[in-house]
Design a protein around this motif. Structure first.
Motif, short mmCIF file in Angstrom:
data_model
loop_
_atom_site.label_atom_id
_atom_site.label_comp_id
_atom_site.label_asym_id
_atom_site.label_seq_id
_atom_site.Cartn_x
_atom_site.Cartn_y
_atom_site.Cartn_z
N LEU A 1 -55.06 20.42 44.53
CA LEU A 1 -55.14 19.87 43.18
C LEU A 1 -53.74 19.71 42.60
O LEU A 1 -52.88 20.57 42.80
CB LEU A 1 -55.95 20.80 42.27
CG LEU A 1 -57.33 21.21 42.77
CD1 LEU A 1 -57.95 22.23 41.85
CD2 LEU A 1 -58.22 19.99 42.90
N LYS A 2 -53.51 18.62 41.90
CA LYS A 2 -52.21 18.36 41.30
C LYS A 2 -52.13 18.98 39.90
O LYS A 2 -52.89 18.63 39.01
CB LYS A 2 -51.96 16.85 41.23
CG LYS A 2 -51.87 16.20 42.60
CD LYS A 2 -51.62 14.70 42.49
CE LYS A 2 -51.53 14.08 43.87
NZ LYS A 2 -51.33 12.60 43.80
N LYS A 3 -51.19 19.89 39.73
CA LYS A 3 -51.05 20.60 38.46
C LYS A 3 -50.80 19.65 37.30
O LYS A 3 -51.36 19.80 36.21
CB LYS A 3 -49.88 21.59 38.53
CG LYS A 3 -50.09 22.82 39.37
CD LYS A 3 -48.85 23.69 39.24
CE LYS A 3 -48.92 24.92 40.12
NZ LYS A 3 -47.67 25.72 40.00
N ALA A 4 -49.92 18.67 37.50
CA ALA A 4 -49.51 17.80 36.41
C ALA A 4 -50.69 17.05 35.80
O ALA A 4 -50.74 16.82 34.59
CB ALA A 4 -48.47 16.80 36.89
N HIS B 1 -61.42 24.77 33.24
CA HIS B 1 -62.47 24.68 34.25
C HIS B 1 -61.93 24.88 35.66
O HIS B 1 -62.65 25.35 36.54
CB HIS B 1 -63.24 23.37 34.11
CG HIS B 1 -64.29 23.47 33.05
ND1 HIS B 1 -65.58 23.84 33.32
CD2 HIS B 1 -64.21 23.32 31.71
CE1 HIS B 1 -66.27 23.90 32.19
NE2 HIS B 1 -65.47 23.60 31.21
N THR B 2 -60.67 24.56 35.87
CA THR B 2 -60.05 24.90 37.15
C THR B 2 -60.00 26.42 37.28
O THR B 2 -60.31 26.99 38.33
CB THR B 2 -58.62 24.34 37.22
OG1 THR B 2 -58.66 22.92 37.04
CG2 THR B 2 -57.98 24.65 38.58
N ARG B 3 -59.62 27.07 36.21
CA ARG B 3 -59.57 28.53 36.19
C ARG B 3 -60.96 29.13 36.41
O ARG B 3 -61.13 30.09 37.18
CB ARG B 3 -59.00 29.02 34.85
CG ARG B 3 -57.51 28.79 34.72
CD ARG B 3 -57.04 28.94 33.29
NE ARG B 3 -57.56 30.12 32.62
CZ ARG B 3 -57.23 30.47 31.39
NH1 ARG B 3 -56.40 29.72 30.69
NH2 ARG B 3 -57.73 31.55 30.84
N ALA B 4 -61.96 28.56 35.74
CA ALA B 4 -63.32 29.10 35.86
C ALA B 4 -63.82 28.98 37.30
O ALA B 4 -64.40 29.92 37.85
CB ALA B 4 -64.26 28.37 34.91
N GLU B 5 -63.59 27.83 37.92
CA GLU B 5 -64.04 27.65 39.30
C GLU B 5 -63.35 28.65 40.21
O GLU B 5 -63.98 29.28 41.07
CB GLU B 5 -63.76 26.23 39.78
CG GLU B 5 -64.25 25.99 41.20
CD GLU B 5 -64.02 24.57 41.69
OE1 GLU B 5 -64.84 24.09 42.49
OE2 GLU B 5 -63.01 23.96 41.29
N ARG B 6 -62.05 28.79 40.03
CA ARG B 6 -61.28 29.72 40.86
C ARG B 6 -61.77 31.17 40.67
O ARG B 6 -61.93 31.93 41.63
CB ARG B 6 -59.79 29.58 40.48
CG ARG B 6 -58.89 30.75 40.71
CD ARG B 6 -58.67 31.07 42.18
NE ARG B 6 -57.76 32.18 42.28
CZ ARG B 6 -58.08 33.46 42.07
NH1 ARG B 6 -59.34 33.78 41.77
NH2 ARG B 6 -57.18 34.42 42.16
#
Length: 445
Positions: A65-68, A79-84
């Motif tokens: 996944l691209k941070k920017a 939601h990236t955090r939640a999935e992780r």
């Protein structure tokens, strides 16, 4: 940026710890790219081989996944955090495993077990419908997976054939937690408008507040799909489909057994308080239903029950069950020299992770990147195309409501890719249905 084991939880305040104890150092250099498995708006997923450290030679799926792009929207980041976090927290035989997570200056990496058996969707496409004993096997494993999520306060919210993968032995694994919600325990509700329309519970559509019972409605819609060839409520456009879900009774074909009909009806109760599984018993209440009377739940959990279908795979690297539109592409993880601000980097503090099971033998499994999907047609219910939006592999396009984003994945056709070369139960004989077209998950932010 290499990482060490024993990092603080993703989303913690401050920068990741530099060192706490000894553990495996892991980064992109530890993996050899083999094949592209999918693409999304924020990155790619590859089949990779580990070339350094423990488990050298093992095949995994690497989600990049691209941070920017993610950090541009706070809800994308959340939601990236939640999935992780969900992937780290949840360990179950029928849920995809996260093995590593690490980051570089411009990218996030998730290393997951590589499920080479493909989507359950493809089996439905091939068979038209399942015999009841086949459906019972898959529904039993799915029920146990959902029950485990619920016991951890997680609602899944996007159960559909495209999100159910098969390992090489033929057992299921739930994947794609971009629409999942944490901290939903007894008495808790949330109001997010999310999911895939044909499998979406009425209380989500009306925004009246929902809880884990929405997953049991989706299980009923999935069961109907498996046994009849389509979800219970479909129409030529989104609005009419929603109207049917809210107002119409489910019509069941006469060839279904009494037990199958009864379970579908109890799962598709429009009043969530009356829906089977909505009480404190949750999955246990569903497991007691006569439809599952021949299931040994202990044997099912231990994977000693023979799956009805075993994928025909020639090697651990076999990607024949994936779309050739992706697998024919050259696997390249393009360089990314993006430098984020200090405040932006804080959003990814603690992302790094090494699973405790990394030094042990892994179960066979799977992970894949959701991809753009064509409009799906069921029986005599053709879809009306809906303007497509880009999909987020980490979390959907959403708009704010009561502090939580809207997550929406109705049917919508992506631009068609260039053509590429293709590669006994109680129910009556299967009825072949027209070709299924995959749903593309769209998310409104």
């Amino acid at each position: 940026m290499e990482i060490r084991r024993m990092m603080p939880p993703f989303g913690s305040l401050g920068h990741p710890e530099k060192k706490r104890g000894q553990g495996e150092r892991v980064g992109p250099h530890c993996f050899e790219l083999l094949t592209v498995l999918g693409k999304g708006a924020y990155g790619k997923v590859f089949q990779v081989r580990k070339v350094q450290g423990p488990q050298t030679g093992k095949i995994f799926a690497m989600k990049v996944l691209k941070k920017a792009k993610i950090v541009c929207n706070a809800k994308d980041t959340a939601h990236t955090r939640a999935e992780r976090e969900i992937l780290e927290k949840v360990r179950h035989p029928f849920i995809v495993d996260l093995l590593y997570a690490f980051q570089t200056g411009g990218k996030l990496y998730l290393i997951l077990e590589c499920l080479s058996g493909g989507e359950l969707f493809m089996q439905l496409e091939k068979e038209g419908i399942f015999m009841e004993d086949t459906a019972c096997f898959y529904l039993g494993e799915i029920t146990m997976a959902l029950g485990h999520l619920h016991s951890n306060g997680i609602i899944y919210r996007d159960l559909k054939p495209e999100n159910i993968m098969l390992c090489r032995q033929g057992h299921i694994k739930l994947t794609d937690f971009g629409l999942s919600k944490e901290s939903i325990h007894d008495g808790s509700i949330t109001h997010t408008f999310c999911g895939t329309i044909e499998y979406m519970a009425p209380e989500i559509l009306t925004r009246s507040g929902h809880n884990r019972a929405v997953d049991w409605w989706s299980l009923g819609a999935l069961m109907h799909d498996m046994l009849t060839g389509s979800p219970p409520f479909t129409a030529e456009n989104r609005k009419k489909t929603i109207d049917k879900i809210l107002k119409c009774k489910v019509n069941l074909p006469p060839y279904l057994t009494i037990d199958a009909r009864d379970l579908i009806k109890k799962l598709l109760k429009k009043n969530q308080a009356q829906r089977i599984g909505s009480g404190k018993g949750d999955a246990a209440d569903i497991q007691k239903h006569p439809f599952f009377r021949h299931i040994s739940w202990e044997e099912l959990l231990n994977k000693t029950v023979e799956p009805p279908y075993k994928p025909q795979l020639h090697s651990e690297e076999d990607t024949s069950q994936f779309d050739t539109w992706f697998t024919r592409q050259t696997p390249v993880d393009s360089p990314d020299d993006t430098t984020l601000s200090s405040s932006a980097e804080l959003a990814f503090a603690g992302f790094s992770f090494v699973a405790p099971s990394v030094l042990e033998s892994l179960k066979e499994g799977f992970s894949f990147e959701p991809r753009s999907r064509h409009v799906r047609r069921h029986n005599s219910s053709p879809r009306t195309p809906v303007s497509p939006l880009k999909f987020s592999p980490a979390g959907p396009f959403k708009s704010s409501l009561d502090g939580e984003p809207d997550l929406f994945s109705p049917t919508s056709p992506p631009a068609a890719p260039p053509p590429v070369p293709l590669e006994n139960g109680p129910a009556s004989q299967p009825i072949k249905t027209p070709s299924r077209n995959k749903k593309k998950k769209i998310h409104r932010r």
